[in-house]
Design a protein around this motif. Structure first.
Motif, PDB file in Angstrom:
ATOM      1  N   SER A  17       0.808  -1.207   0.000  1.00  0.00           N
ATOM      2  CA  SER A  17       0.000   0.000   0.000  1.00  0.00           C
ATOM      3  C   SER A  17       0.851   1.271   0.000  1.00  0.00           C
ATOM      4  CB  SER A  17      -0.930   0.002   1.213  1.00  0.00           C
ATOM      5  OG  SER A  17      -0.178   0.002   2.406  1.00  0.00           O
ATOM      6  N   THR A  18       2.071   1.179   0.534  1.00  0.00           N
ATOM      7  CA  THR A  18       2.911   2.365   0.651  1.00  0.00           C
ATOM      8  C   THR A  18       3.973   2.448  -0.439  1.00  0.00           C
ATOM      9  OG1 THR A  18       2.615   2.160   3.059  1.00  0.00           O
ATOM     10  CG2 THR A  18       4.270   3.718   2.272  1.00  0.00           C
ATOM     11  N   TYR A  19       4.574   1.308  -0.780  1.00  0.00           N
ATOM     12  CA  TYR A  19       5.661   1.261  -1.781  1.00  0.00           C
ATOM     13  C   TYR A  19       5.346   0.156  -2.784  1.00  0.00           C
ATOM     14  CZ  TYR A  19       7.814   3.680   2.167  1.00  0.00           C
ATOM     15  OH  TYR A  19       8.067   4.523   3.206  1.00  0.00           O
ATOM     16  N   ARG A  20       4.334   0.406  -3.573  1.00  0.00           N
ATOM     17  CA  ARG A  20       3.802  -0.644  -4.438  1.00  0.00           C
ATOM     18  C   ARG A  20       4.846  -1.226  -5.382  1.00  0.00           C
ATOM     19  NH1 ARG A  20      -0.998   0.158  -8.939  1.00  0.00           N
ATOM     20  NH2 ARG A  20      -0.999  -2.003  -9.712  1.00  0.00           N
ATOM     21  N   GLY A  21       5.684  -0.385  -5.961  1.00  0.00           N
ATOM     22  CA  GLY A  21       6.645  -0.869  -6.946  1.00  0.00           C
ATOM     23  C   GLY A  21       7.693  -1.774  -6.340  1.00  0.00           C
ATOM     24  N   MET A  22       7.997  -1.594  -5.082  1.00  0.00           N
ATOM     25  CA  MET A  22       9.018  -2.400  -4.417  1.00  0.00           C
ATOM     26  C   MET A  22       8.446  -3.640  -3.752  1.00  0.00           C
ATOM     27  SD  MET A  22      11.485  -1.149  -1.305  1.00  0.00           S
ATOM     28  CE  MET A  22      10.144  -1.319  -0.139  1.00  0.00           C
ATOM     29  N   ALA A  23       7.135  -3.644  -3.468  1.00  0.00           N
ATOM     30  CA  ALA A  23       6.532  -4.685  -2.640  1.00  0.00           C
ATOM     31  C   ALA A  23       6.636  -6.068  -3.271  1.00  0.00           C
ATOM     32  CB  ALA A  23       5.071  -4.340  -2.359  1.00  0.00           C
ATOM     33  N   THR A  24       6.456  -6.121  -4.598  1.00  0.00           N
ATOM     34  CA  THR A  24       6.492  -7.431  -5.256  1.00  0.00           C
ATOM     35  C   THR A  24       7.835  -8.120  -5.057  1.00  0.00           C
ATOM     36  OG1 THR A  24       4.925  -6.654  -6.920  1.00  0.00           O
ATOM     37  CG2 THR A  24       6.222  -8.620  -7.462  1.00  0.00           C
ATOM     38  N   GLU A  25       8.914  -7.363  -5.273  1.00  0.00           N
ATOM     39  CA  GLU A  25      10.246  -7.953  -5.118  1.00  0.00           C
ATOM     40  C   GLU A  25      10.604  -8.173  -3.650  1.00  0.00           C
ATOM     41  OE1 GLU A  25      13.159  -6.222  -8.246  1.00  0.00           O
ATOM     42  OE2 GLU A  25      11.623  -4.695  -7.917  1.00  0.00           O
ATOM     43  N   ALA A  26      10.015  -7.413  -2.759  1.00  0.00           N
ATOM     44  CA  ALA A  26      10.330  -7.547  -1.331  1.00  0.00           C
ATOM     45  C   ALA A  26       9.578  -8.693  -0.670  1.00  0.00           C
ATOM     46  CB  ALA A  26      10.011  -6.244  -0.595  1.00  0.00           C
ATOM     47  N   SER A  27       8.559  -9.221  -1.326  1.00  0.00           N
ATOM     48  CA  SER A  27       7.734 -10.256  -0.688  1.00  0.00           C
ATOM     49  C   SER A  27       8.542 -11.506  -0.339  1.00  0.00           C
ATOM     50  CB  SER A  27       6.561 -10.628  -1.598  1.00  0.00           C
ATOM     51  OG  SER A  27       7.035 -11.150  -2.834  1.00  0.00           O
ATOM     52  N   GLY A  28       9.527 -11.839  -1.163  1.00  0.00           N
ATOM     53  CA  GLY A  28      10.361 -13.012  -0.862  1.00  0.00           C
ATOM     54  C   GLY A  28      11.172 -12.829   0.402  1.00  0.00           C
ATOM     55  N   ALA A  29      11.741 -11.618   0.579  1.00  0.00           N
ATOM     56  CA  ALA A  29      12.528 -11.345   1.784  1.00  0.00           C
ATOM     57  C   ALA A  29      11.640 -11.339   3.020  1.00  0.00           C
ATOM     58  CB  ALA A  29      13.250 -10.005   1.642  1.00  0.00           C
ATOM     59  N   VAL A  30      10.413 -10.815   2.878  1.00  0.00           N
ATOM     60  CA  VAL A  30       9.475 -10.804   4.002  1.00  0.00           C
ATOM     61  C   VAL A  30       9.127 -12.233   4.407  1.00  0.00           C
ATOM     62  CG1 VAL A  30       7.137 -10.175   4.720  1.00  0.00           C
ATOM     63  CG2 VAL A  30       8.530  -8.548   3.414  1.00  0.00           C
ATOM     64  N   ARG A  31       8.849 -13.054   3.405  1.00  0.00           N
ATOM     65  CA  ARG A  31       8.505 -14.445   3.686  1.00  0.00           C
ATOM     66  C   ARG A  31       9.659 -15.163   4.389  1.00  0.00           C
ATOM     67  NH1 ARG A  31       5.977 -17.673  -1.171  1.00  0.00           N
ATOM     68  NH2 ARG A  31       4.434 -16.077  -0.693  1.00  0.00           N
ATOM     69  N   GLU A  32      10.872 -14.930   3.930  1.00  0.00           N
ATOM     70  CA  GLU A  32      12.032 -15.584   4.536  1.00  0.00           C
ATOM     71  C   GLU A  32      12.223 -15.146   5.982  1.00  0.00           C
ATOM     72  OE1 GLU A  32      16.864 -16.118   3.844  1.00  0.00           O
ATOM     73  OE2 GLU A  32      15.649 -15.025   2.379  1.00  0.00           O
ATOM     74  N   LEU A  33      11.984 -13.854   6.256  1.00  0.00           N
ATOM     75  CA  LEU A  33      12.127 -13.344   7.616  1.00  0.00           C
ATOM     76  C   LEU A  33      11.223 -14.096   8.581  1.00  0.00           C
ATOM     77  CD1 LEU A  33      12.965 -11.256   9.798  1.00  0.00           C
ATOM     78  CD2 LEU A  33      11.075  -9.818   8.959  1.00  0.00           C
ATOM     79  N   PHE A  34       9.941 -14.172   8.266  1.00  0.00           N
ATOM     80  CA  PHE A  34       9.002 -14.796   9.194  1.00  0.00           C
ATOM     81  C   PHE A  34       9.135 -16.315   9.227  1.00  0.00           C
ATOM     82  CE2 PHE A  34       7.062 -10.610   8.504  1.00  0.00           C
ATOM     83  CZ  PHE A  34       6.869 -10.234   9.820  1.00  0.00           C
ATOM     84  N   THR A  35       9.541 -16.904   8.109  1.00  0.00           N
ATOM     85  CA  THR A  35       9.820 -18.346   8.114  1.00  0.00           C
ATOM     86  C   THR A  35      10.974 -18.661   9.047  1.00  0.00           C
ATOM     87  OG1 THR A  35       9.004 -18.609   5.844  1.00  0.00           O
ATOM     88  CG2 THR A  35      10.459 -20.327   6.693  1.00  0.00           C
ATOM     89  N   ASP A  36      12.015 -17.837   9.010  1.00  0.00           N
ATOM     90  CA  ASP A  36      13.169 -18.047   9.885  1.00  0.00           C
ATOM     91  C   ASP A  36      12.807 -17.878  11.359  1.00  0.00           C
ATOM     92  OD1 ASP A  36      14.808 -18.630   7.780  1.00  0.00           O
ATOM     93  OD2 ASP A  36      15.779 -16.659   7.689  1.00  0.00           O
ATOM     94  N   VAL A  37      11.944 -16.907  11.650  1.00  0.00           N
ATOM     95  CA  VAL A  37      11.491 -16.743  13.035  1.00  0.00           C
ATOM     96  C   VAL A  37      10.763 -18.007  13.492  1.00  0.00           C
ATOM     97  CG1 VAL A  37       9.961 -15.458  14.577  1.00  0.00           C
ATOM     98  CG2 VAL A  37      11.366 -14.229  12.910  1.00  0.00           C
TER      99      VAL A  37
END
Length: 571
Positions: free
Chosen positions: A126-146
């Motif tokens: 909602s805030t950084y739409r152009g970056m969100a698609t590419e950032a989704s993998g890093a977000v997923r990895e963060l919470f998976t690691d937790v």
């Protein structure tokens, strides 16, 4: 005078015949029937009529018997199987409670992880739409690691959080700090990623350190809590398969099946006799009691502390705010960061030109499919923990009262009923009733206990270790629970090899365990040296009156013979 002697001789003959009639041989047909019903072994080799039992080792008797040596061996196997089945039945509610909640906590935690991931992705979208698609993998990895950390993986929380921001920085640089018509090349992106931690002024401000601290503060208690539940299941599995000593197996045989050899298939052991046998057999389990009680208390105290900053659910569901704050800080300090990146990596190397999709404040929530949670979080982790701890507290004295529970609920005769005392059916058990624990067994009249079980000592060491973790104390470097293979220094001796495999020849005891709460029985050596108060002076066996009626035959016989003998001597 001769007539008098003849009368006395007739009296003694009558007494002898009376004794033979009263003390009739056991009914082997009933023994055969029960032997077959309980599937103790094949019945084809069972004796059809009573025999002398000179070859019997445990169930020997001066009377005729329905048992052979082979039957005695079969009965010993059955007695061991019976007690192990009772142990497993008694612990099954506790084992099910813990196992079920392990699955529930992991399922609920997975839902929290996915919801936190979706929240963070939605904020970036909602805030950084152009970056969100590419950032989704890093977000997923963060919470998976937790999630993996909480489940026991050897990860560093600091490292996994910083690795997430390392992956996020090239995207922030390319799309927000120094956007271009074409994305930076993979090699340049890798240089930017590697440079992030060395840049002065902290590109993302204090957000990475703050997020790492929050996650660590909440994830470590959750990890220990779940680790403790797994150990709880291990403790129960270990005690369910307790290795019985030879003395114990002989005691169980004598208590449970030796009366069958005399045709007393319906008799049950006296309460005091049963307590002595089982308190001897389960002496090592009673040593678990104090540590299990501390385990339940420590688990509850940890659960009470897991709120606010230590509530992992609250921390993870609020992580998106710190991620958003970090990106905003980097964007605000873009010119300064761009100079530092150029100094380290040079000017951007870009790929093929394309239309930039950078948008700030755009509405693109449907552009990235969010991962679905396996179920709705209708009950929080905190509420589930509270319900579990309340249920677990009812089992806190399980090991201290186990022998009492088995005797009272499953094995012994009821109050006022004739009972088996190890030799015959009697009105009451008159020997001393010992207490629980290894030290109390030194005066056990039924089962000789030579020391503690090394397997139980090992599980006690694991309980000590997890209790220190639950209490947040500094602990010795034991390593993980799986690495603890030797006992603590509390034991005074070690396993001795001066006996055969079934001897149960363990080292000396590992200390007296103070019972904090006595769950069932109030019998203690200090308060009673017999068990008469559990039985009235009546002789009646439920569903087997013949067992009780035989209890007085010896007295009747002796009285008749003694009367005749005194009469003869007086003449």
């Amino acid at each position: 005078m001769m007539g008098a002697h003849a009368l006395v001789l007739f009296c003694m003959m009558f007494a002898t015949l009376t004794c033979l009639n009263l003390g009739s041989p056991p009914n082997c047909d009933e023994v055969r029937k029960v032997f077959q019903q309980r599937q103790i072994g094949p019945v084809k080799s069972l004796p059809d009529k009573p025999r002398t039992g000179n070859d019997l080792q445990v169930c020997s008797s001066r009377n005729l018997t329905c048992c052979t040596k082979k039957m005695e061996e079969r009965y010993q196997v059955a007695a061991r199987r019976d007690i192990q089945n009772l142990l497993q039945i008694s612990s099954s509610p506790l084992k099910f409670l813990i196992s079920r909640n392990v699955a529930v906590f992991q399922d609920t935690f997975e839902s929290v992880i996915l919801q936190a991931e979706n929240f963070t992705t939605s904020v970036l979208q909602s805030t950084y739409r152009g970056m969100a698609t590419e950032a989704s993998g890093a977000v997923r990895e963060l919470f998976t690691d937790v999630g993996l950390f909480v489940l026991g993986s050897e990860l560093s929380v600091d490292e996994l959080v910083h690795r997430f921001f390392d992956a996020l920085f090239p995207l922030v640089y390319d799309r927000l700090i120094n956007p271009g018509l074409a994305p930076i090349s993979p090699a340049y992106a890798e240089c930017v990623r590697s440079a992030r931690r060395g840049l002065s002024g902290a590109p993302f401000g204090g957000a990475p350190a703050q997020l790492a601290a929050q996650v660590s503060r909440a994830a470590v208690p959750a990890r220990v809590f779940l680790q403790a539940l797994h150990l709880g299941v291990e403790v129960i599995n270990t005690t369910d398969h307790l290795q019985l000593s030879r003395e114990c197996k002989r005691g169980l045989l004598k208590m449970s099946y030796c009366p069958h050899c005399q045709g007393l298939t319906q008799s049950r052991p006296c309460m005091g006799y049963c307590l002595n046998v089982l308190r001897g057999c389960l002496a090592s389990l009673a040593e678990v009691d104090a540590h299990w009680l501390e385990f339940v208390q420590s688990l509850g105290e940890l659960s009470d502390r897991m709120h606010g900053a230590q509530d992992l659910e609250q921390v993870l569901l609020g992580a998106h705010g710190l991620v958003q704050e970090a990106v905003a800080h980097a964007q605000k300090n873009g010119p300064r960061l761009s100079v530092q990146v150029h100094r380290i990596c040079g000017h951007p190397s870009r790929g093929e030109a394309q239309v930039s999709s950078v948008q700030v404040g755009g509405n693109g929530r449907d552009s990235i499919p969010l991962r679905a949670s396996p179920r709705d979080i209708d009950i929080s982790l905190a509420n589930r923990r509270k319900e579990f701890i309340n249920a677990l507290r009812s089992h806190r004295t399980f090991y201290g009262g186990l022998a009492d529970q088995l005797c009272m609920n499953e094995l012994s005769s009821g109050d006022g009923l004739a009972c088996w005392n190890g030799a015959d059916v009697v009105k009451s058990y008159t020997l001393r009733v010992v207490g629980n624990g290894i030290k109390a067994q030194t005066v056990n009249p039924e089962v000789k206990v030579k020391g503690s079980d090394p397997v139980i000592n090992q599980i006690i060491d694991k309980l000590k270790h997890i209790n220190q973790l639950l209490q947040g104390k500094s602990i010795p470097k034991f390593g993980t629970l799986d690495e603890i293979e030797t006992g603590s220094g509390d034991r005074e001796g070690h396993y001795s090899g001066d006996c055969d495999d079934e001897d149960g020849c363990w080292g000396s005891g590992n200390g007296d365990v103070k019972r904090t709460i006595l769950r069932i029985s109030k019998l203690t050596p200090e308060k009673t040296n017999s068990h008469r108060h559990h039985h009235t002076n009546t002789v009646d066996v439920e569903n087997g009156a013949s067992d009780g009626s035989r209890a007085g035959t010896q007295g009747v016989c002796l009285a008749l013979i003694w009367t005749c003998a005194l009469t003869l001597l007086s003449w």
